[in-house]
Scaffold this active site. Structure first.
Site, PDB file in Angstrom:
ATOM      1  N   GLU A 146      34.577 -34.035  22.678  1.00 36.85           N
ATOM      2  CA  GLU A 146      35.049 -35.344  22.189  1.00 36.85           C
ATOM      3  C   GLU A 146      36.288 -35.096  21.330  1.00 36.85           C
ATOM      4  O   GLU A 146      36.239 -35.142  20.111  1.00 36.85           O
ATOM      5  CB  GLU A 146      33.956 -36.113  21.435  1.00 36.85           C
ATOM      6  N   GLU A 178      45.312 -35.987  20.138  1.00 32.77           N
ATOM      7  CA  GLU A 178      44.736 -34.950  19.271  1.00 32.77           C
ATOM      8  C   GLU A 178      44.655 -33.633  20.033  1.00 32.77           C
ATOM      9  O   GLU A 178      43.896 -32.734  19.673  1.00 32.77           O
ATOM     10  CB  GLU A 178      43.392 -35.417  18.705  1.00 32.77           C
TER      11      GLU A 178
END
Lengths: 631, 631
Positions: free
Chosen positions: B431, B440
């Site tokens: 995740e 990210e």
């Protein structure tokens, strides 16, 4: 001062030093040449491989001074930064950056970049270029833009070579092109989109490719508002004269004359078509350069000030220095006009009467001399008062009174607004005008002084008006931007405008007359002016000018349409805009201008918007926060 | 949290305290009232005269707290700042500033300004307002803008009162208005020109006048991208229900519900038309407010974050804190989806086999729990590896292994990109997604981890895409501008977008799939997207979203069209623009977006231009100079 630089654009050269020796013999000054061989199409694999062979010629063939002074690197034309597939774009980027890095390593002065081939979508070209610009230390980037872009056959390829056109066919072709104008892409728009995305980077310049057919004069003029560094002249644009020598058409000659004024470097391209001799073109271009008009006194005076931004004088708040007086006293035209005006005004008086002439703001006395000469010419008796607030200038005046026997002149050391006297002037003469007419507070000063004027007395000047025009000037906008402050964008500058393009003719802004006989005098002004853009262009600011009626038909003017010949006391004034405003040809632009005041200051605010009400630039200088003139 | 404020707009009130007492009885919260009597048209002479009488009621009638909490000052409507003659304009300016100064002295919260009456040329209005804004300390300025502006009868006067329309006629009128749309002036354009000239001053707000006829939903929606502070509700827009009480049409009710979400203050205007009782309207509006939907868990969680700009997390470079883990672990929807996806993936394996599941980036273990539950549900044997680089989170994981008896789980304290093992995973769960999907660095992390994946192994997520849409948001643009730096305009922000308007639907930007089976992996991306503006509007930046395919049909999404219900782990991301770009309705806007990389960083560059190639915003963040994500 301008210097004539003529280089050669060539295809890939294997022995560069030998080639340079050869072109020096032909009186050429340098070369623009590919840094890598055009057949060396490095794909991704090749770049990553550890090939043994060098990728291009060594930097050691010349010393770095040789590279810097004589060579401009041409970036490979086949590089397609906006190709359809990502992999081609990424490879193109790698190659582009390799070539730029090599150019930087060699310390050549500039690289010549190909015309963006995707005229409507060169976002990735702009992005890669912008990265290179942001990283560059000394290297400059010249983007090659043709003056006329032939309509594209496909969206993917751009015909980079202009077909040779000679002799009589030329005129017919030009007309046909005018008709087909609608379908043509405006080459300037390609340049504009590129540099807007690169945010007017100061290292980004235009290399104009002079085409056989030329666009309209207006479209040509527009390029002189851009950072023009080079012009590429193909041998194919030359005509042949009766003796078989190369020559240029009248319009091309006129264009060359303009380039000469803007310090543009020239590069000859293409093979010699006249007797196979390059030297014939070189000789002809040197001949054209030698024919350019001699620089007059005014041009020589102005040369160091071209496009140089100066803060406007504040002669009311500050006392001028001797040197400043000295410079402006040399303007023969201006004082001739003053002498004429005073003569005319004196001649209108009764012959027997002793006329009282007051020079308010006498400085070091040039207007006193004018008035004394005028009294002689008009054959009138006068009593004069020279009023001056600057104690340093008063010393000069008192010395002059003795040395030049100014027996009829009384020197008054006082601010004209506070002098107390029972004398009343028949003629009051002043020279308080700034580049924008009222911007050195002539209205406020003369309002204060007019109490010494007879009811029927005359003010010289009688009237003055400011004028403005929206202008494009990458150079000036960038100069202001380099100061990196809000204040710098909200301050007007006195500047001898040179590298600029006026989108429209000037229009009158504010007007003042003297004496002011109203009960209440109000020197605030508001103007709303509408201009139509003669060409698609960007507004970077407003050029300001003035004219003045000294007396009756005796005028001074720095307004371009009526500029007094040879007068050099005033440069134009430039009001910058924080955000450039892009206009289409024929589009309207609205300029709002305010002259405002408080107890101790006067200031301008200005704003601009597109005529359709869509785009509005923020109002500049609210409350005079960045710029004001002290009362 | 929103609070319901309902005031009364009145004409001039002589006894203000008495009036306030009266309206408090009617459950009203305040008053908007002229500060000067409308018949007190101070001309220049009057202002300068030394009149003995006061010009308006004294400030002493109330204490300053009373003025601040209960009174909004209405600026005289007759003031014409763009009148034809200079003297009228100058007088108007004097009166305007006198009223603003008085309002400031009283410390009322805001002044309500009249709609500019010269809809095409309110340059002087803007200039005077801009001066006042620049000088104001605490005072706010609300410009009154009607939702629909009736076509003007003359250019000089604007019908400020909307005729009452009731009952069945309404629909017909709306249709007629739609037809006459071409001739109508877009009230938003008036507002836009004013605030653009005033450069989006943070003290400048809109007071929307709700008209009986309403514009299109799209045109209404657009106001929620503006700094909306107040809504004025005329009693004439109310319908009458069967019992004779005032009520609003369905569309008006819907509009009110939207206002409730945006903390707008309401002001009732006009005389009571139902039984002469103001209280009936007040009761009805309180009733509407009480009917608004209850705030769910997600709304309560989000409330403090509305329009609050946050720097995006850098979980790869920085170690998250316990509190951050705690917040995100509470997202039940997200982990349910993960559990479903793992269950489905496990169910597809052979029953007897022991499946190897690797959780890469295990954090404090929520995905380990999901995987353990999924193994139970799917009835599969598993061996698990929980790989985590944050040593603090590893302590939690090791404690959980003991306390929750994770016998099949091995904790690996390592960066997934550098862990060495011979184990190969059947399922790799991560995740690592940010608001923009890849921001990210999920692609780079999973590229490093995929060497532990079996040839036929599955990555959860399998795929993720970013989405963007051009948005108008005065508020967000101003928040960024307040930081006053280039860097702040070239940084994306995570933000729960609220006070914004999307000009067009989102479009997919970049897409990544895992595992990546190409020989050479390239995570650079380039996208060019074209949007059509649904309404004339200003683009202030780009809203970014993502969706992800966890496994087969199990999805996560924050893209508005497919947003996962109740999921709160991700807010949208906002990429600002240094210069707002104004678009006409139906105009195309081109967005270019690049994902770029160097040895140790990944960054985005973005640019925007009008579809006609005329306006180009500079390319943002070249070479990642302002914002990058560390590898």
């Amino acid at each position: 001062m301008s210097r004539f630089f003529l280089g050669l654009e060539t295809s890939f050269v294997h022995d560069l030093p030998a080639m340079l020796d050869k072109i020096y013999e032909d009186k050429l000054n340098g070369i623009a040449t590919p840094l890598f061989h055009p057949r060396f199409k490095r794909d991704d694999h090749e770049l990553r491989s550890l090939r043994d062979g060098p990728e291009t010629r060594s930097d050691l063939v010349m010393d770095s001074r040789g590279w810097t002074t004589s060579v401009v690197g041409t970036i490979s034309k086949w590089i397609d930064l906006d190709a359809n597939t990502l992999s081609t774009r990424l490879n193109a980027e790698k190659v582009f950056k390799q070539e730029v890095a090599w150019a930087s390593h060699l310390s050549v002065r500039a690289v010549m970049l190909p015309t963006p081939r995707h005229t409507h979508c060169s976002a990735n070209y702009a992005r890669v270029l912008n990265q290179s610009l942001t990283q560059a230390q000394y290297l400059h980037f010249w983007v090659r833009i043709p003056l006329i872009l032939q309509p594209q056959k496909s969206t993917a390829t751009l015909p980079m070579e202009i077909d040779p056109v000679i002799g009589l066919c030329r005129t017919a072709m030009i007309e046909r092109n005018e008709e087909a104008n609608e379908n043509q892409i405006d080459p300037w728009a390609i340049w504009d989109s590129l540099r807007a995305r690169c945010e007017y980077h100061p290292k980004l310049h235009v290399a104009l490719e002079i085409t056989a057919d030329l666009p309209s004069d207006e479209a040509i003029q527009r390029w002189f508002g851009e950072p023009l560094k080079a012009a590429i002249i193909s041998t194919t644009i030359f005509l042949t004269n009766r003796k078989g020598f190369p020559t240029l058409s009248q319009r091309h000659q006129k264009l060359m004359a303009q380039f000469f004024q803007h310090n543009v470097q020239f590069y000859l391209s293409g093979r010699p078509r006249h007797r196979g001799k390059l030297s014939l073109y070189v000789q002809y271009l040197h001949f054209l350069y030698s024919k350019r008009p001699n620089q007059d006194r005014k041009a020589l005076f102005e040369a160091p000030y071209l496009d140089y931004l100066q803060a406007p004088l504040q002669p009311l708040m500050d006392n001028l220095e001797s040197q400043t007086y000295e410079t402006f006293e040399q303007d023969a035209f201006k004082y001739n006009q003053y002498e004429k005006a005073i003569t005319k005004a004196l001649s209108a008086t009764v012959e027997e009467k002793v006329s009282v002439v007051m020079i308010v703001g006498a400085g070091r006395g040039p207007l006193v001399r004018c008035a004394l000469r005028a009294a002689m010419t008009a054959n009138r008796k006068t009593r004069m008062f020279a009023v001056e607030k600057n104690p340093n200038a008063v010393i000069t005046l008192r010395n002059l009174k003795i040395s030049e026997k100014w027996d009829t002149v009384t020197i008054i050391a006082s601010d004209m607004r506070s002098w107390e006297t029972t004398e009343r002037a028949d003629i009051m003469v002043s020279e308080l005008l700034g580049s924008f007419g009222d911007n050195e507070l002539s209205p406020e000063c003369l309002d204060g002084a007019q109490k010494f004027l007879h009811e029927q007395g005359i003010s010289i000047p009688q009237q003055y008006s400011s004028f403005i025009a929206p202008i494009m000037s990458s150079k000036l906008w960038n100069e202001v931007k380099a100061q990196d402050s809000l204040k710098s964008f909200e301050t007007p500058y006195v500047v001898r405008l040179h590298n600029f393009y006026a989108l429209a003719s000037t229009q009158q802004c504010f007007c003042f007359t003297h004496p002011q006989l109203n009960a209440t005098i109000d020197n605030r002004r508001q103007a709303e002016l509408r201009f139509l853009a003669a060409e698609s262009a960007v507004v970077h600011g407003l050029a300001g000018y003035f004219d003045a009626v000294l007396y009756e038909d005796v005028m001074l003017s720095i307004e371009p349409g009526t500029h007094s010949d040879g007068m050099f006391s005033w440069f134009p004034i430039y009001f910058p805009l924080r955000q450039p405003l892009r206009l289409e040809k024929g589009e309207e632009v609205v300029v709002n201008f305010w002259r405002l005041e408080s107890n101790n200051r006067v200031w301008y605010e200005w704003s601009i918007s597109s005529g359709n009400g869509k785009c509005h630039v923020p109002i500049h200088n609210p409350n005079g926060r960045s710029y004001w003139i002290g009362l």
